[in-house]
Design an enzyme around this catalytic site. Structure first.
Site, short mmCIF file in Angstrom:
data_model
loop_
_atom_site.label_atom_id
_atom_site.label_comp_id
_atom_site.label_asym_id
_atom_site.label_seq_id
_atom_site.Cartn_x
_atom_site.Cartn_y
_atom_site.Cartn_z
N THR A 41 0.83 -1.27 0.20
CA THR A 41 -0.02 0.07 0.06
C THR A 41 0.75 1.31 -0.04
O THR A 41 1.87 1.15 0.46
CB THR A 41 -0.91 0.12 1.21
OG1 THR A 41 -1.61 1.40 1.26
CG2 THR A 41 -0.38 -0.32 2.47
N TYR B 194 -1.82 -0.03 10.53
CA TYR B 194 -2.11 -0.70 9.23
C TYR B 194 -0.74 -0.42 8.41
O TYR B 194 -0.24 -1.13 7.55
CB TYR B 194 -3.21 -0.21 8.54
CG TYR B 194 -3.42 -0.60 7.04
CD1 TYR B 194 -3.84 -1.99 6.72
CD2 TYR B 194 -3.19 0.28 6.01
CE1 TYR B 194 -4.36 -2.17 5.46
CE2 TYR B 194 -3.55 -0.14 4.73
CZ TYR B 194 -3.80 -1.37 4.58
OH TYR B 194 -4.10 -1.70 3.29
N1 LIG Z 1 -8.55 -1.62 -2.27
C1 LIG Z 1 -7.45 -0.66 -2.12
O1 LIG Z 1 -7.68 0.35 -2.40
C2 LIG Z 1 -6.28 -0.94 -1.74
C3 LIG Z 1 -5.19 -0.06 -1.78
C4 LIG Z 1 -3.89 -0.71 -1.31
C5 LIG Z 1 -3.68 -1.96 -0.98
N2 LIG Z 1 -4.65 -2.71 -1.00
C6 LIG Z 1 -4.21 -4.15 -0.65
O2 LIG Z 1 -5.20 -5.03 -1.37
C7 LIG Z 1 -5.40 -6.12 -0.89
C8 LIG Z 1 -6.92 -6.66 -1.25
O3 LIG Z 1 -7.54 -5.24 -0.80
P1 LIG Z 1 -9.34 -5.54 -1.17
O4 LIG Z 1 -9.75 -3.96 -1.33
O5 LIG Z 1 -9.47 -6.51 -2.30
O6 LIG Z 1 -9.86 -5.83 0.50
P2 LIG Z 1 -10.92 -6.76 0.60
O7 LIG Z 1 -11.22 -6.81 2.18
O8 LIG Z 1 -12.03 -6.89 -0.26
O9 LIG Z 1 -10.12 -8.23 0.35
C9 LIG Z 1 -9.39 -8.82 1.35
C10 LIG Z 1 -9.87 -10.23 1.49
O10 LIG Z 1 -8.96 -11.03 2.54
C11 LIG Z 1 -9.77 -11.80 3.22
N3 LIG Z 1 -9.10 -11.94 4.55
C12 LIG Z 1 -9.00 -10.95 5.66
N4 LIG Z 1 -8.20 -11.61 6.57
C13 LIG Z 1 -8.18 -12.80 6.07
C14 LIG Z 1 -7.26 -13.78 6.84
N5 LIG Z 1 -6.71 -13.62 8.10
N6 LIG Z 1 -7.04 -15.07 6.13
C15 LIG Z 1 -7.67 -15.28 4.86
N7 LIG Z 1 -8.39 -14.29 4.53
C16 LIG Z 1 -8.40 -12.98 4.89
C17 LIG Z 1 -11.21 -11.17 3.37
O11 LIG Z 1 -12.31 -11.76 3.71
C18 LIG Z 1 -11.15 -10.55 1.98
O12 LIG Z 1 -11.85 -11.50 1.28
C19 LIG Z 1 -5.28 -6.10 0.93
O13 LIG Z 1 -4.14 -6.56 0.91
C20 LIG Z 1 -5.25 -4.53 1.07
O14 LIG Z 1 -4.29 -4.23 1.98
C21 LIG Z 1 -5.93 -2.55 -1.33
#
Ligand SMILES: NC(=O)c1ccc[n+]([C@@H]2O[C@H](COP(=O)([O-])OP(=O)(O)OC[C@H]3O[C@@H](n4cnc5c(N)ncnc54)[C@H](O)[C@@H]3O)[C@@H](O)[C@H]2O)c1
Length: 355
Positions: free
Chosen positions: A131, A174
């Site tokens: 991130t 985070y």
């Molecule tokens: N969406 C964004 O803008 C963004 C930006 C920067 C980084 N990220 C990173 O990208 C990744 C995906 O983000 P997203 O927006 O799709 O989020 P999201 O919450 O939709 O997806 C995360 C998934 O991980 C699963 N999860 C959470 N804890 C878990 C665990 N302990 N074991 C197994 N599964 C688990 C959740 O059920 C969920 O399906 C994350 O790592 C997030 O930090 C997202």
């Protein structure tokens, strides 16, 4: 491209989540098998699992398991030809209220994934969802100025956005847990020779995003407009993010996976870049314009770690792999709005709560 003889699935941790399910969909669309490992912790994502199964049947296998547990992670990693690691605790707010739980999933869970690869499948590429929060606040008040309805950097040096050379400055629990994971993933390429890549993502948005006030702000703003609910803006609303549509994010991840020989050991910033930068207030203006609905909002204090200005410099990724975003923000907003409206809009009779 993948080795045609390698029919093993791509493992996606967090593959029921917003970005993960879009990636799984793209891989399955090109005929690849996908193994999803997800504990379904995020509200709404069970529905993404059903969507994937209904579209791709046996190409998608879903294992409900937790990355904090080493054994199921090892089992899944053993089977995979590559690992896309996205499972995470994703909300800065929750990390502030429970930093230990955030650490366990984001830092310890990532180490579980890396150790499983190192010890049981060391040639599998690993791509990690990091991130922009690893860069901290980045700019001092003296380095930005108000220009219309957004902050703008005072120096032309920032016009191209923030590159991978910006100093790390983890901010918020985070930011610390993801930053820890980011550094482990990067270091496992150096120390153990694993084929790892770190993707430091800015704001990703698009269909299948169950955005809330705590994470996924563009979806949350659109959903509030659809529901006629007032918004809270934390800070003054002039803060700027560069938005990247999830189809472009998925293309970038696939470019990295397919080009792993070039990408291994690298860190890339991934976002919409200067052309897709938008302030919170400007986004609300866009939403009002194309939905015809007035969005009401109130202000509250800045939240920990919030960056007043963050725009990605995407040139490293473009130069290395020829990737560039294709969906501009106006088009992208329409696609997310269409999905949210079909899923939650009053026109479809239901105003369901996320479950
Ligand atoms: N969406 C964004 O803008 C963004 C930006 C920067 C980084 N990220 C990173 O990208 C990744 C995906 O983000 P997203 O927006 O799709 O989020 P999201 O919450 O939709 O997806 C995360 C998934 O991980 C699963 N999860 C959470 N804890 C878990 C665990 N302990 N074991 C197994 N599964 C688990 C959740 O059920 C969920 O399906 C994350 O790592 C997030 O930090 C997202």
């Amino acid at each position: 491209m993948m080795n045609q003889r390698d029919n093993r699935p791509v493992l996606i941790t967090g593959g029921c989540g917003f970005i993960g399910c879009n990636l799984a969909d793209r891989l399955a669309e090109r005929g690849e098998r996908v193994l999803v490992l997800d504990n379904l912790a995020r509200a709404g994502v069970r529905e993404n699992a059903q969507w994937l199964k209904s579209r791709h049947g046996d190409l998608i296998t879903i294992t409900v398991a937790d990355i904090r547990e080493p054994i199921p992670v090892i089992d899944a990693v053993r089977e995979a030809r590559a690992v896309l690691h996205l499972a995470a605790q994703v909300a800065v707010t929750d990390s502030v209220s429970d930093p230990a739980a955030d650490f366990e999933t984001n830092a310890r869970g990532t180490l579980n994934v890396l150790e499983a690869v190192r010890l049981h499948n060391c040639t599998a590429p690993v791509v990690f969802a990091s991130t922009n929060k690893v860069y901290g606040r980045l700019v001092e008040d003296s380095q930005i100025t108000l220009a219309g309805r957004r902050y703008s950097p005072t120096s032309d040096l920032l016009a191209g956005g923030i590159s991978e050379h910006a100093p790390l400055d983890f901010y918020s629990p985070y930011g610390c847990s993801k930053g820890t994971a980011d550094q482990y993933v990067h270091d496992y390429a150096r120390v153990y020779g694993l084929q790892t890549v770190v993707m430091r993502m800015s704001c990703i948005y698009g269909p299948r995003q169950f955005g809330t006030e705590d994470q996924g702000w563009i979806a949350h703003f659109l959903l509030s407009a659809i529901r006629g609910q007032p918004l809270t803006i934390y800070g003054d609303g002039y803060q700027v993010r560069d938005a990247l549509h999830v189809s472009d994010a998925a293309s970038a991840w696939l470019a990295v996976l397919d080009g792993i020989a070039l990408a291994r050991g690298r860190v890339f910033n991934l976002g919409g870049g200067p052309a897709n930068a938008v302030s919170l207030r400007e986004l609300i203006d866009h939403i009002t314009q194309f939905t015809g609905r007035e969005v009401t909002y109130r202000f509250s204090d800045w939240r920990p770690g919030d960056q007043p200005w963050y725009v990605t410099d995407t040139r490293a990724l473009s130069t290395a792999l020829g990737w560039a975003p294709q969906v501009n923000i106006a088009e992208g907003l329409r696609s997310l709005h269409a999905w949210l409206d079909s899923r939650f809009g009053a026109t479809h009779g239901t105003r369901e709560a996320l479950a």
